[in-house]
Design a protein around this motif. Structure first.
Motif, mmCIF file in Angstrom:
data_model
loop_
_atom_site.group_PDB
_atom_site.id
_atom_site.type_symbol
_atom_site.label_atom_id
_atom_site.label_comp_id
_atom_site.label_asym_id
_atom_site.label_seq_id
_atom_site.Cartn_x
_atom_site.Cartn_y
_atom_site.Cartn_z
ATOM 1 N N GLY A 111 0.850 -1.186 0.000
ATOM 2 C CA GLY A 111 0.000 0.000 0.000
ATOM 3 C C GLY A 111 0.878 1.225 0.000
ATOM 4 N N SER A 112 0.672 2.085 0.984
ATOM 5 C CA SER A 112 1.482 3.287 1.136
ATOM 6 C C SER A 112 2.948 2.891 1.245
ATOM 7 N N GLY A 113 3.771 3.511 0.476
ATOM 8 C CA GLY A 113 5.198 3.208 0.497
ATOM 9 C C GLY A 113 5.615 2.186 -0.549
ATOM 10 N N SER A 114 4.655 1.610 -1.275
ATOM 11 C CA SER A 114 4.972 0.572 -2.266
ATOM 12 C C SER A 114 5.925 1.053 -3.341
ATOM 13 N N ALA A 115 5.710 2.251 -3.853
ATOM 14 C CA ALA A 115 6.545 2.740 -4.952
ATOM 15 C C ALA A 115 7.998 2.891 -4.513
ATOM 16 N N THR A 116 8.217 3.466 -3.329
ATOM 17 C CA THR A 116 9.581 3.623 -2.827
ATOM 18 C C THR A 116 10.195 2.271 -2.503
ATOM 19 N N ALA A 117 9.418 1.393 -1.872
ATOM 20 C CA ALA A 117 9.918 0.055 -1.557
ATOM 21 C C ALA A 117 10.277 -0.694 -2.836
ATOM 22 N N PHE A 118 9.457 -0.557 -3.880
ATOM 23 C CA PHE A 118 9.732 -1.223 -5.149
ATOM 24 C C PHE A 118 11.012 -0.684 -5.774
ATOM 25 N N ALA A 119 11.228 0.626 -5.713
ATOM 26 C CA ALA A 119 12.465 1.209 -6.251
ATOM 27 C C ALA A 119 13.671 0.634 -5.512
ATOM 28 N N GLU A 130 16.399 -6.452 -14.648
ATOM 29 C CA GLU A 130 16.552 -7.011 -15.993
ATOM 30 C C GLU A 130 15.255 -7.656 -16.475
ATOM 31 N N MET A 131 14.573 -8.373 -15.589
ATOM 32 C CA MET A 131 13.288 -8.987 -15.947
ATOM 33 C C MET A 131 12.240 -7.934 -16.283
ATOM 34 N N ALA A 132 12.219 -6.883 -15.486
ATOM 35 C CA ALA A 132 11.198 -5.844 -15.644
ATOM 36 C C ALA A 132 11.386 -5.060 -16.929
ATOM 37 N N GLY A 133 12.639 -4.827 -17.282
ATOM 38 C CA GLY A 133 12.911 -4.037 -18.478
ATOM 39 C C GLY A 133 12.941 -2.552 -18.153
ATOM 40 N N ALA A 134 13.430 -1.801 -19.090
ATOM 41 C CA ALA A 134 13.573 -0.351 -18.916
ATOM 42 C C ALA A 134 12.211 0.304 -18.744
ATOM 43 N N GLY A 135 12.171 1.265 -17.873
ATOM 44 C CA GLY A 135 10.964 2.068 -17.716
ATOM 45 C C GLY A 135 9.899 1.487 -16.814
ATOM 46 N N MET A 136 10.117 0.306 -16.241
ATOM 47 C CA MET A 136 9.093 -0.266 -15.359
ATOM 48 C C MET A 136 9.457 0.061 -13.915
ATOM 49 N N TYR A 137 8.722 1.014 -13.348
ATOM 50 C CA TYR A 137 9.000 1.460 -11.984
ATOM 51 C C TYR A 137 7.772 1.338 -11.082
ATOM 52 N N ASP A 138 6.771 0.647 -11.552
ATOM 53 C CA ASP A 138 5.514 0.536 -10.818
ATOM 54 C C ASP A 138 5.327 -0.908 -10.358
ATOM 55 N N PRO A 139 5.172 -1.142 -9.046
ATOM 56 C CA PRO A 139 5.018 -2.514 -8.564
ATOM 57 C C PRO A 139 3.746 -3.187 -9.078
ATOM 58 N N VAL A 140 2.693 -2.419 -9.302
ATOM 59 C CA VAL A 140 1.443 -3.001 -9.815
ATOM 60 C C VAL A 140 1.650 -3.483 -11.246
ATOM 61 N N GLN A 141 2.269 -2.647 -12.062
ATOM 62 C CA GLN A 141 2.542 -3.016 -13.455
ATOM 63 C C GLN A 141 3.448 -4.252 -13.512
ATOM 64 N N PHE A 142 4.493 -4.265 -12.702
ATOM 65 C CA PHE A 142 5.403 -5.412 -12.649
ATOM 66 C C PHE A 142 4.632 -6.671 -12.227
ATOM 67 N N GLY A 143 3.834 -6.549 -11.181
ATOM 68 C CA GLY A 143 3.059 -7.683 -10.687
ATOM 69 C C GLY A 143 2.105 -8.250 -11.717
ATOM 70 N N GLU A 144 1.425 -7.364 -12.439
ATOM 71 C CA GLU A 144 0.508 -7.817 -13.482
ATOM 72 C C GLU A 144 1.252 -8.557 -14.586
ATOM 73 N N ARG A 145 2.415 -8.054 -14.938
ATOM 74 C CA ARG A 145 3.198 -8.682 -16.008
ATOM 75 C C ARG A 145 3.643 -10.090 -15.636
ATOM 76 N N PHE A 146 3.972 -10.311 -14.353
ATOM 77 C CA PHE A 146 4.510 -11.599 -13.920
ATOM 78 C C PHE A 146 3.569 -12.405 -13.036
#
Length: 181
Positions: A111-119, A130-146
Motif C-alpha cells: 500500500g502506502s510506500g509501495s513505490a519507494t519500496a519497489f524502487a 533485468e526482468m522488468a525491463g527499462a521504464g518499469m518502476y511501478d510494482p502493480v505493473q510489474f506484478g501484473e506482467r509476472f
C-alpha cells in the motif's frame, strides 16, 4: 544496558561488533537487527492454514520497518491468512557467527510506500530490473506482467539473536523506522 561476554570470535561480516565485555545498549541491538534486515536477501515466511503449516522463502527488501516481497496471490503462504511468522538469518559457516531475526506479524498487500519500496527492491535485485525491463518502476505493473503482487510483512514481535554476543543470545528489538507503511 546489557553486559555481554563472549569468546574471542573473528567476525568477517560488515557489521561492527562492540569491544569485548562492553555494555551494549538496546539501540545498538536494534541497529544490529536493522542492519541484518537490510543486508540479507531471503526471508522465510511461515503460515498455517487448512492444509497445515507451510514455509516459503522470498526475496525481500527492508523499508520503513517492513519486509517487502513479491508473491503470487494464489500462493499458499498468502492464501493461508494474514498472520505469519518469519525469519531472516546469517549463518556465517560457524555456530559462533549465527545471527538472525525471529518474528511474528502480519502479511498485507503493498500500500502506502509501495513505490519507494519497489524502487529499493529494484536496486537490491538487479535480476528483477533485468526482468522488468527499462521504464518499469511501478510494482502493480510489474506484478501484473509476472502474475505477482507486492506484499509486505509487518513484524509485531521481533527477537534478534546473535551468537557472537554469547551462545543463544536473543533479545527483543523494535524494527519500526519512521512512518510505517
Amino acid at each position: 544496558m546489557l553486559k555481554l561476554h563472549w569468546n574471542k570470535v573473528r567476525v568477517r561480516s560488515p557489521m561492527v561488533l562492540p569491544k569485548k565485555n562492553k555494555e551494549v545498549s538496546r539501540e545498538d541491538l536494534t541497529g544490529f537487527a536493522r542492519e541484518l534486515a537490510r543486508e540479507s536477501q531471503v526471508m522465510t515466511l511461515a503460515t498455517s492454514g487448512p492444509e497445515g503449516p507451510w514455509a516459503a522463502p522470498v526475496y525481500y527488501v527492508f523499508y520503513r520497518g517492513a519486509f517487502w516481497f513479491f508473491s503470487s496471490p494464489a500462493s499458499r503462504h498468502i492464501l493461508d491468512g494474514r498472520r505469519a511468522s518469519a525469519s531472516v538469518y546469517y549463518d556465517g559457516g560457524h555456530w559462533k557467527k549465527i545471527r538472525g531475526l525471529q518474528m511474528t506479524g502480519s502479511i498485507r498487500p503493498g500500500g502506502s510506500g509501495s513505490a519507494t519500496a519497489f524502487a529499493r527492491y529494484l536496486r537490491k535485485f538487479s535480476f528483477i530490473r533485468e526482468m522488468a525491463g527499462a521504464g518499469m518502476y511501478d510494482p502493480v505493473q510489474f506484478g501484473e506482467r509476472f502474475g505477482n503482487r507486492f506484499f509486505c510483512f509487518m513484524p509485531e514481535y521481533v527477537l534478534y539473536g546473535d551468537n557472537r554476543l554469547g551462545f543463544g543470545f536473543r533479545e527483543r528489538v523494535e524494527m519500526k523506522e519512521g512512518k510505517n507503511p
